[in-house]
Design a protein around this motif. Structure first.
Motif, PDB file in Angstrom:
ATOM      1  N   LEU A  97       1.334   8.878 -11.029  1.00  0.00           N
ATOM      2  CA  LEU A  97       1.538   7.824 -10.039  1.00  0.00           C
ATOM      3  C   LEU A  97       0.933   6.509 -10.513  1.00  0.00           C
ATOM      4  O   LEU A  97       1.540   5.439 -10.367  1.00  0.00           O
ATOM      5  CB  LEU A  97       0.925   8.239  -8.699  1.00  0.00           C
ATOM      6  N   VAL A  98      -0.269   6.585 -11.060  1.00  0.00           N
ATOM      7  CA  VAL A  98      -0.924   5.375 -11.561  1.00  0.00           C
ATOM      8  C   VAL A  98      -0.071   4.723 -12.650  1.00  0.00           C
ATOM      9  O   VAL A  98       0.096   3.493 -12.673  1.00  0.00           O
ATOM     10  CB  VAL A  98      -2.332   5.704 -12.092  1.00  0.00           C
ATOM     11  N   ALA A  99       0.493   5.526 -13.546  1.00  0.00           N
ATOM     12  CA  ALA A  99       1.279   5.004 -14.663  1.00  0.00           C
ATOM     13  C   ALA A  99       2.530   4.267 -14.193  1.00  0.00           C
ATOM     14  O   ALA A  99       3.058   3.403 -14.910  1.00  0.00           O
ATOM     15  CB  ALA A  99       1.657   6.128 -15.615  1.00  0.00           C
TER      16      ALA A  99
ATOM     17  N   PHE B  28       0.839  -1.193   0.000  1.00  0.00           N
ATOM     18  CA  PHE B  28       0.000   0.000   0.000  1.00  0.00           C
ATOM     19  C   PHE B  28       0.879   1.250   0.000  1.00  0.00           C
ATOM     20  O   PHE B  28       1.831   1.356   0.775  1.00  0.00           O
ATOM     21  CB  PHE B  28      -0.903   0.015   1.239  1.00  0.00           C
ATOM     22  N   LEU B  29       0.523   2.191  -0.868  1.00  0.00           N
ATOM     23  CA  LEU B  29       1.165   3.510  -0.903  1.00  0.00           C
ATOM     24  C   LEU B  29       0.082   4.523  -0.554  1.00  0.00           C
ATOM     25  O   LEU B  29      -0.789   4.825  -1.372  1.00  0.00           O
ATOM     26  CB  LEU B  29       1.750   3.772  -2.289  1.00  0.00           C
TER      27      LEU B  29
ATOM     28  N   TYR C 167       7.488   5.968   6.413  1.00  0.00           N
ATOM     29  CA  TYR C 167       6.868   7.275   6.224  1.00  0.00           C
ATOM     30  C   TYR C 167       7.780   8.154   5.392  1.00  0.00           C
ATOM     31  O   TYR C 167       8.999   8.191   5.607  1.00  0.00           O
ATOM     32  CB  TYR C 167       6.590   7.948   7.572  1.00  0.00           C
ATOM     33  N   VAL C 168       7.189   8.863   4.436  1.00  0.00           N
ATOM     34  CA  VAL C 168       7.919   9.760   3.552  1.00  0.00           C
ATOM     35  C   VAL C 168       7.299  11.144   3.647  1.00  0.00           C
ATOM     36  O   VAL C 168       6.078  11.282   3.533  1.00  0.00           O
ATOM     37  CB  VAL C 168       7.844   9.266   2.088  1.00  0.00           C
ATOM     38  N   GLU C 169       8.101  12.162   3.850  1.00  0.00           N
ATOM     39  CA  GLU C 169       7.599  13.537   3.850  1.00  0.00           C
ATOM     40  C   GLU C 169       7.731  14.077   2.432  1.00  0.00           C
ATOM     41  O   GLU C 169       8.831  14.362   1.951  1.00  0.00           O
ATOM     42  CB  GLU C 169       8.371  14.419   4.832  1.00  0.00           C
ATOM     43  N   ALA C 170       6.599  14.179   1.742  1.00  0.00           N
ATOM     44  CA  ALA C 170       6.602  14.635   0.350  1.00  0.00           C
ATOM     45  C   ALA C 170       5.208  15.098  -0.023  1.00  0.00           C
ATOM     46  O   ALA C 170       4.231  14.822   0.672  1.00  0.00           O
ATOM     47  CB  ALA C 170       7.056  13.506  -0.583  1.00  0.00           C
TER      48      ALA C 170
ATOM     49  N   ILE D 256       8.246  10.601  -4.323  1.00  0.00           N
ATOM     50  CA  ILE D 256       7.404   9.595  -3.666  1.00  0.00           C
ATOM     51  C   ILE D 256       7.823   8.194  -4.104  1.00  0.00           C
ATOM     52  O   ILE D 256       8.038   7.298  -3.274  1.00  0.00           O
ATOM     53  CB  ILE D 256       5.922   9.831  -3.995  1.00  0.00           C
ATOM     54  N   LEU D 257       7.964   7.980  -5.400  1.00  0.00           N
ATOM     55  CA  LEU D 257       8.277   6.654  -5.906  1.00  0.00           C
ATOM     56  C   LEU D 257       9.678   6.222  -5.516  1.00  0.00           C
ATOM     57  O   LEU D 257       9.909   5.045  -5.179  1.00  0.00           O
ATOM     58  CB  LEU D 257       8.108   6.634  -7.426  1.00  0.00           C
TER      59      LEU D 257
END
Length: 268
Positions: free
Chosen positions: A180-182, A78-79, A131-134, A142-143
């Protein structure tokens, strides 16, 4: 430690303006909010008293969707972008209660969420949580960060709950989601919820304008048709884009329609 906030002194949080994550936390009965957030939340409640009902409905939607994704779609990654402040039934808690090996990466751009990230990182021993701060608009960051925890060659559930409504410009919002989906492999799923005025009409639009004018996190409503555009090219699962409370409710559930609509799409 700051006397005003009880947080580390180097935490850059502006408590002079309301923030959507903290207002949401207030509506859900949490304590991670300040006077300015409670005042803004109360002003919205004065116009739309059932706002907390929608907040709770979205949390229940998350539980039902994650349950479907793990049990029926076989998703274990999960993202979760725009996760907000930790509360009950966070994504990793729901997923790992069904499959302890589930792996979750949370993303948010609110420094207060970063302070509380440790609550989001308590994973089962078999799984993982990070956890990523973005910002949602920074898909590359993000990726790149998500790849530390997730296998981007295996299906992933992209969770965008109540975050895209903070991107005001359609020319930014649709491409941000599409990029993101791509990047996700076949079998992945997009889960999206978004504020709409289709239930409350002008009162909802008014409180959104007032929140933005006060300097709070900008927010806008989109119609059902506009929300369906985010799923272009995907298999939009039944019952489509509907009130969060009406997405595959459990037997015996009879919740009213709420101002947050949601949908789930499969990447073919």
């Amino acid at each position: 430690m700051s006397e005003e906030t009880g947080l580390p002194a180097d935490t850059k949080i502006d408590i002079s303006v309301p923030h959507s994550a903290r207002i949401w936390n207030y509506w859900l009965g949490g304590k991670d909010n300040f006077a300015v957030d409670r005042a803004a939340g109360d002003e919205v409640l004065a116009h739309i008293p059932d706002i907390p009902v929608g907040a709770r409905a979205e949390r229940t939607f998350l539980k039902r969707v994650v349950r479907y994704l793990v049990r029926e779609a076989g998703i274990t990654q999960f993202l979760d972008v725009g996760t907000g402040l930790p509360t009950a039934d966070n994504t990793h808690e729901v997923a790992q209660s069904l499959d302890p090996t589930a792996r979750v990466v949370y993303v948010d751009n609110d420094p207060l969420v970063m302070v509380h990230a440790r609550a989001l990182l308590v994973s089962s021993p078999e799984g993982a949580s990070d956890y990523v701060e973005a910002d949602l608009r920074d898909q590359a960051a993000i990726l790149a960060a998500a790849e530390r925890t997730l296998d981007l060659d295996r299906p992933i559930a992209l969770m965008l709950l109540g975050v895209v409504n903070h991107i005001m410009d359609d020319d930014e919002a649709y491409p941000a989601v599409a990029r993101l989906v791509a990047a996700l492999p076949p079998g992945s799923h997009l889960v999206l919820t978004h504020s709409t005025a289709e239930i409350h009409g002008e009162p909802m639009l008014r409180v959104m304008r007032e929140t933005t004018e006060r300097g709070g996190t900008p927010i806008r409503a989109r119609t059902r048709v506009e929300l369906e555009r985010f799923f272009d090219g995907l298999e939009l699962l039944e019952p489509g884009v509907v009130s969060c409370s009406r997405w595959r409710p459990d037997p015996g559930e009879a919740e009213p329609e709420v101002y947050l609509f949601g949908g789930v799409g499969r990447i073919g």
